[in-house]
Design a protein around this motif. Sequence first.
Motif, PDB file in Angstrom:
ATOM      1  N   LEU A  93     -49.950 -41.971  43.048  1.00  0.00           N
ATOM      2  CA  LEU A  93     -48.908 -41.071  43.541  1.00  0.00           C
ATOM      3  C   LEU A  93     -47.598 -41.811  43.775  1.00  0.00           C
ATOM      4  O   LEU A  93     -46.515 -41.312  43.433  1.00  0.00           O
ATOM      5  N   VAL A  94     -47.677 -43.014  44.339  1.00  0.00           N
ATOM      6  CA  VAL A  94     -46.472 -43.810  44.574  1.00  0.00           C
ATOM      7  C   VAL A  94     -45.803 -44.168  43.248  1.00  0.00           C
ATOM      8  O   VAL A  94     -44.570 -44.140  43.124  1.00  0.00           O
ATOM      9  N   ALA A  95     -46.610 -44.474  42.219  1.00  0.00           N
ATOM     10  CA  ALA A  95     -46.054 -44.782  40.895  1.00  0.00           C
ATOM     11  C   ALA A  95     -45.310 -43.571  40.320  1.00  0.00           C
ATOM     12  O   ALA A  95     -44.211 -43.706  39.768  1.00  0.00           O
ATOM     13  N   ILE A  96     -45.906 -42.377  40.462  1.00  0.00           N
ATOM     14  CA  ILE A  96     -45.257 -41.149  39.995  1.00  0.00           C
ATOM     15  C   ILE A  96     -43.978 -40.894  40.786  1.00  0.00           C
ATOM     16  O   ILE A  96     -42.930 -40.517  40.223  1.00  0.00           O
ATOM     17  N   TYR A  97     -44.049 -41.103  42.068  1.00  0.00           N
ATOM     18  CA  TYR A  97     -42.900 -40.870  42.963  1.00  0.00           C
ATOM     19  C   TYR A  97     -41.720 -41.763  42.590  1.00  0.00           C
ATOM     20  O   TYR A  97     -40.582 -41.294  42.463  1.00  0.00           O
ATOM     21  N   ILE A  98     -41.976 -43.043  42.379  1.00  0.00           N
ATOM     22  CA  ILE A  98     -40.912 -43.985  42.014  1.00  0.00           C
ATOM     23  C   ILE A  98     -40.330 -43.626  40.647  1.00  0.00           C
ATOM     24  O   ILE A  98     -39.113 -43.675  40.442  1.00  0.00           O
ATOM     25  N   THR A  99     -41.198 -43.238  39.718  1.00  0.00           N
ATOM     26  CA  THR A  99     -40.731 -42.821  38.394  1.00  0.00           C
ATOM     27  C   THR A  99     -39.803 -41.622  38.506  1.00  0.00           C
ATOM     28  O   THR A  99     -38.763 -41.552  37.832  1.00  0.00           O
ATOM     29  N   GLY A 100     -40.161 -40.665  39.347  1.00  0.00           N
ATOM     30  CA  GLY A 100     -39.322 -39.487  39.539  1.00  0.00           C
ATOM     31  C   GLY A 100     -37.966 -39.842  40.117  1.00  0.00           C
ATOM     32  O   GLY A 100     -36.937 -39.287  39.699  1.00  0.00           O
TER      33      GLY A 100
END
Length: 367
Positions: A93-100
């Motif tokens: 989730l953190v990886a997706i969040y940073i990508t966003g």
Amino acid sequence: MSTSILFALIAFLCSFICGYITIPMVLNFCKRYGLYDIPNTRKIHNNAIPRLGGIVFLPCVFIGCIIVFAITQLRGEQTITFSLWTVYFTIGLVAIYITGIIDDIIGLEAFKKLAVQLVASCVMPASGLYINNLYGFCGIYEIPFSAGFLLTIIVMAFISNAINLIDGIDGQASGLTIIALCGFIYAFGKWGLWFYVIMIAALVGVLLAYTYFNLFGKAERNRKIFMGDTGSLSIGFLLAFLSLKLTMKNSNLSIYDGNGLLLSYTVLIVPVFDAIRVALVRIRHHRSPVSPDKNHIHHKLMRAGLSQHKTLCVVLCFAILYIALNWLLNMFTNITAIVAINIAVYVIFHKVIDRIIIRHGQQTEVF
């Protein structure tokens, strides 16, 4: 009122208050640095709107959960535990969040965002959480790890992008997500998985705060905001994880009876069906299934003569109707028949919209 329900309400209120306080700060930040979603031919809004609303989602949920965890420690209660699945999910989730965030600020190519989503999705089956049973859908029950691994990655990435694609008018993505989260609260609460109930309640809190600014905020007063990819991809990934958790059959637990799969599917019907329909229309007309257009359900309803707010009401009511319909159907038939009936209802719904659009002298599909 039980202690667990009280904790969920505390998480909800803390997250809501945190979102209500921090979103205006984000709006001021976006204004200072010119971080706006600029109108174009594909978009419905006419003004430049800040697009970093989703950046507050995870911090507010985290704050709400931390406050509840602190209270449980002060009370000497040990009702909340963390599984390996939860740790792996948090990493993804953190990886997706940073990508966003990167995409909303400087922009990212679509294939790079998809690559991150696929890697984050791989983390879940690698931790042992994957789709391992379809509970009789199309006659399929248990499935091997190799097939479940691939299916899990596809489903998680697809749900994440379906929420992103449905975020086309004010309140739609957040409204559909809140409806889905209420379904998950019911399921996890019924099964006594209170850590998930608390986390979901916190997410509902910040989403309600965001929806207030998104729906009722005035752009000219710098009080209107979009969630951006940071928000839509993050909540999409979280919804995919909750669906996976609810669906996987665990021999150590007795709660998994197939209703989890039906509930997960039902609360996400509208964004999932919309993403599938739009992709099929594009393929039928020899276009890329990921190419942009204005053929989503909200676009069609607005071409049929509805305002943005009326379109939102129709879409949310449609989602609630599906929940009621499938609850009734589950008493009489199996999941395969329920899906078939759902598809028929969806086709009829769009045929009716198409006839109304034609009466308004417009095209049913726009390219």
